[in-house]
Design an enzyme around this catalytic site. Structure first.
Site, mmCIF file in Angstrom:
data_model
loop_
_atom_site.group_PDB
_atom_site.id
_atom_site.type_symbol
_atom_site.label_atom_id
_atom_site.label_comp_id
_atom_site.label_asym_id
_atom_site.label_seq_id
_atom_site.Cartn_x
_atom_site.Cartn_y
_atom_site.Cartn_z
ATOM 1 N N GLU A 1 1.264 -10.786 6.891
ATOM 2 C CA GLU A 1 1.800 -11.838 6.273
ATOM 3 C C GLU A 1 3.351 -11.701 5.832
ATOM 4 O O GLU A 1 3.842 -10.539 5.684
ATOM 5 C CB GLU A 1 0.871 -11.961 4.815
ATOM 6 N N GLU A 2 4.061 -12.790 5.775
ATOM 7 C CA GLU A 2 5.696 -12.701 5.522
ATOM 8 C C GLU A 2 6.107 -12.337 4.205
ATOM 9 O O GLU A 2 7.129 -11.727 4.223
ATOM 10 C CB GLU A 2 6.170 -13.941 5.892
ATOM 11 N N GLN A 3 5.086 -12.701 3.173
ATOM 12 C CA GLN A 3 5.723 -12.502 1.668
ATOM 13 C C GLN A 3 6.074 -11.291 1.359
ATOM 14 O O GLN A 3 7.142 -11.285 0.770
ATOM 15 C CB GLN A 3 4.666 -13.185 0.720
ATOM 16 N N SER B 1 -0.732 -5.425 4.230
ATOM 17 C CA SER B 1 -1.224 -6.690 3.155
ATOM 18 C C SER B 1 -2.729 -6.936 3.390
ATOM 19 O O SER B 1 -3.278 -6.777 4.336
ATOM 20 C CB SER B 1 -0.364 -7.736 3.902
ATOM 21 N N GLN C 1 9.386 -9.612 -0.697
ATOM 22 C CA GLN C 1 9.209 -9.016 -2.131
ATOM 23 C C GLN C 1 9.623 -7.633 -2.340
ATOM 24 O O GLN C 1 10.307 -7.182 -3.174
ATOM 25 C CB GLN C 1 7.540 -8.943 -2.324
ATOM 26 N N THR D 1 3.513 -7.251 -7.054
ATOM 27 C CA THR D 1 3.011 -8.566 -6.309
ATOM 28 C C THR D 1 1.513 -8.954 -7.026
ATOM 29 O O THR D 1 1.049 -8.026 -7.860
ATOM 30 C CB THR D 1 3.071 -8.666 -5.117
ATOM 31 N N CYS D 2 1.285 -10.077 -6.632
ATOM 32 C CA CYS D 2 -0.317 -10.490 -7.014
ATOM 33 C C CYS D 2 -1.435 -9.444 -6.556
ATOM 34 O O CYS D 2 -2.538 -9.083 -6.923
ATOM 35 C CB CYS D 2 -0.963 -11.925 -6.859
ATOM 36 N N ASN D 3 -1.058 -8.661 -5.485
ATOM 37 C CA ASN D 3 -1.948 -7.835 -4.756
ATOM 38 C C ASN D 3 -1.448 -6.262 -4.904
ATOM 39 O O ASN D 3 -2.465 -5.418 -4.763
ATOM 40 C CB ASN D 3 -2.024 -7.999 -3.255
#
EC number: 1.2.1.70
Length: 417
Positions: A112-114, A107, A118, A49-51
Site C-alpha cells: 500500500e502507498e499510504q 503494511s 506517512q 497511523t491507524c495501524n
C-alpha cells in the site's frame, strides 16, 4: 553493527487495530519533546497511523525501560497495558524494519502507498521541530529513497487491492475526463467507504444517497461528497454518468425500465454493482451505451492484483537484504565525518595562518603569484589529509570503533555532549 539506534512499536501485528488507540499520542509534537526530555534520546521520530505507533530513537545508549515508562506517561496509560503489545529492535534491525515499512512490505495490505507518505510526513515533522538530527535524518532520507526505488522496480504497489480502489480505477479506464462527469454513490456501508476514499484521494466530486438524508449527511461529513435525497435519485438516474451501487437492499434498486428511460434523454452510463446480493438488474447490460460490472468481476480483479503483489515479495526482500549493509555502512560513516571535517578545518586554518606569514615575509608579491602559492598549500594539505581521512571513513563504515576513537584522540576532537 550500528549502536545507538532503537525502534519501539505497537502495530497491527501484535495488537488488534481497535486497541491501538490507547497507545497513540494526542500531540505528536509534544510526544517528541517528551521522549527527548524523559527517556534520554538525543533524536527521535514518531510514525503514527491507524495501524501502528512507532518510535525511532538515537542516543549513545538507548534504554528501553526509560522509553517504555515515558511512552506510558505520554499516552496516559498504565505501563502494564503494554503487555506483549510493545515490540523493539536495535542496531541494524532498525534499518531493515524501516526499509520494510517504506517498501510496503510491513503494511496490513502489502504494497500500500499510504505508509511511504506517512513516513515522509513523520521525518518532516521531526526535522521541523528539531527532534531529529544527523543520524535519523540520514536514516530516514536513505530509507525513503530506497523504498521508492524498490517499489518502482518490483511493482509491489501496482494495481488496486480493494474493491473500492479497483472500481474507481475501472471507471477511469472506461470514461474520458472523469473530473467533468457526474458521479453518484448509493449506500453508506463499508464498500461505499472504500469507494469514497478512492474518489476523494483522486480529487473527484461525487454525490451520496442513502435511505435517510441524515445518514448521507453523516457519511459525507466523514468521507466527503455531497448528500442527496434517496427518493430524488431513484427518480433521476439521468443526472449521472457513473453509478456506484453498494447497498444491502433485497431487491433491484436500478431496474431495466428506469435505465431505459434514462437512455432516451442522454448518452451512455457506467454502473458498478458492488452489492451482495446484487441490486442492479443484469438485463441493464443489454442496453446500448451501458457498461455494467458487478462485485464478483471486480473482486476477481482485486484477487489477481493481490496475487501479483505477493509474487513480488521475494524480490522486495532480496533488495532489502542487499540495501541493509549499504545503509549500515553509510550510518556508521556518520561517526567519522565530524572528526574528518574538524581535522580538515584545523589543518586548513593552520595552512592559512602560515600562508599569511609567508606572504608577509615575501613582501611585494603579485596577486597571481600569491594565488599560485595559495593553491599549492591547499593542494598539499588536501593530499596529506586525504589518505588518513579515507582510511578513517572506511574503518567507520566497517564498524571499527577503536580506530574512530583513536582518530578522535589524535586530532583532539571532542564529541558534542
Amino acid at each position: 553493527m550500528i549502536p545507538g539506534l532503537i525502534n519501539a512499536r505497537v502495530t497491527f501485528h501484535n495488537s488488534p487495530v481497535h486497541a491501538l488507540e490507547r497507545f497513540t499520542f494526542r500531540d505528536v509534537g509534544a510526544a517528541l519533546e517528551g521522549f527527548r526530555a524523559g527517556s534520554g534520546l538525543d533524536e527521535c521520530v514518531i510514525v503514527q497511523t491507524c495501524n501502528r505507533v512507532e518510535l525511532f530513537g538515537a542516543s549513545a545508549s538507548p534504554d528501553m525501560g526509560s522509553i517504555r515508562r515515558t511512552w506510558a506517561s505520554l499516552a496516559g496509560i498504565d505501563e502494564s497495558l503494554f503487555g506483549g503489545h510493545l515490540e523493539s529492535s536495535g542496531g541494524g534491525e532498525v534499518l531493515e524494519h524501516l526499509l520494510r515499512l517504506t517498501s510496503g512490505l510491513d503494511s496490513m495490505v502489502v504494497g500500500e502507498e499510504q505508509i511511504l507518505g506517512q513516513v515522509k510526513n513523520a521525518i518532516t515533522s521531526a526535522r521541523t521541530s528539531g527532534a531529529s538530527g544527523r543520524r535519523l535524518n540520514t536514516l530516514f532520507d536513505r530509507a525513503i529513497r530506497s523504498g521508492t526505488r524498490i517499489r518502482n522496480s518490483t511493482g509491489i504497489g501496482s494495481g488496486g487491492v480493494s474493491v473500492g480502489s479497483m472500481a474507481v480505477r475501472l471507471v477511469e479506464e472506461n470514461m474520458d475526463d472523469l473530473h467533468s462527469r457526474s458521479i453518484l454513490l448509493i449506500g453508506t456501508g463499508e464498500v461505499s467507504t472504500l469507494v469514497a476514499k478512492s474518489l476523494g484521494k483522486r480529487g473527484y466530486d461525487f454525490s451520496v444517497a442513502s435511505r435517510t438524508l441524515q445518514r448521507s449527511q453523516a457519511f459525507c461529513s466523514a468521507m466527503g461528497g455531497s448528500p442527496v435525497l434517496f427518493e430524488d435519485v431513484l427518480d433521476g438516474f439521468g443526472g449521472y454518468d457513473v453509478l456506484f451501487v453498494a447497498t444491502g437492499a433485497p431487491y433491484f434498486l436500478v431496474t431495466y425500465d428506469k435505465i431505459s428511460e434514462v437512455l432516451e434523454s442522454r448518452g451512455g452510463m457506467m454502473i458498478l454493482d458492488l452489492s451482495n446480493p446484487r441490486t442492479v438488474d443484469e438485463k441493464v447490460a443489454t442496453l446500448g451505451g451501458i457498461k455494467l460490472m458487478n462485485l464478483d468481476q471486480i473482486a476477481e480483479m482485486v484477487s489477481k492484483n493481490m496475487r501479483n503483489r505477493m509474487s513480488s515479495v521475494g524480490k522486495v526482500e532480496q533488495m532489502i537484504s542487499g540495501e541493509v549493509p549499504v545503509m549500515e555502512a553509510a550510518m556508521n560513516r556518520l561517526d567519522a565525518e565530524p572528526i574528518a571535517e574538524a581535522a580538515f578545518k584545523e589543518a586548513d586554518a593552520l595552512r592559512r595562518r602560515e600562508l599569511a606569514k609567508a606572504l608577509q615575509m615575501l613582501g611585494n608579491i603579485g596577486g597571481n603569484d600569491a594565488k599560485v602559492i595559495d593553491d599549492l598549500t591547499r593542494a598539499l594539505v588536501e593530499s596529506i589529509m586525504s589518505a588518513p581521512m579515507n582510511n578513517l571513513r572506511r574503518a567507520s563504515e566497517e564498524g571499527d570503533a577503536d580506530v574512530v576513537d583513536a582518530a578522535a584522540r589524535l586530532f583532539d576532537y571532542r564529541r558534542p555532549g
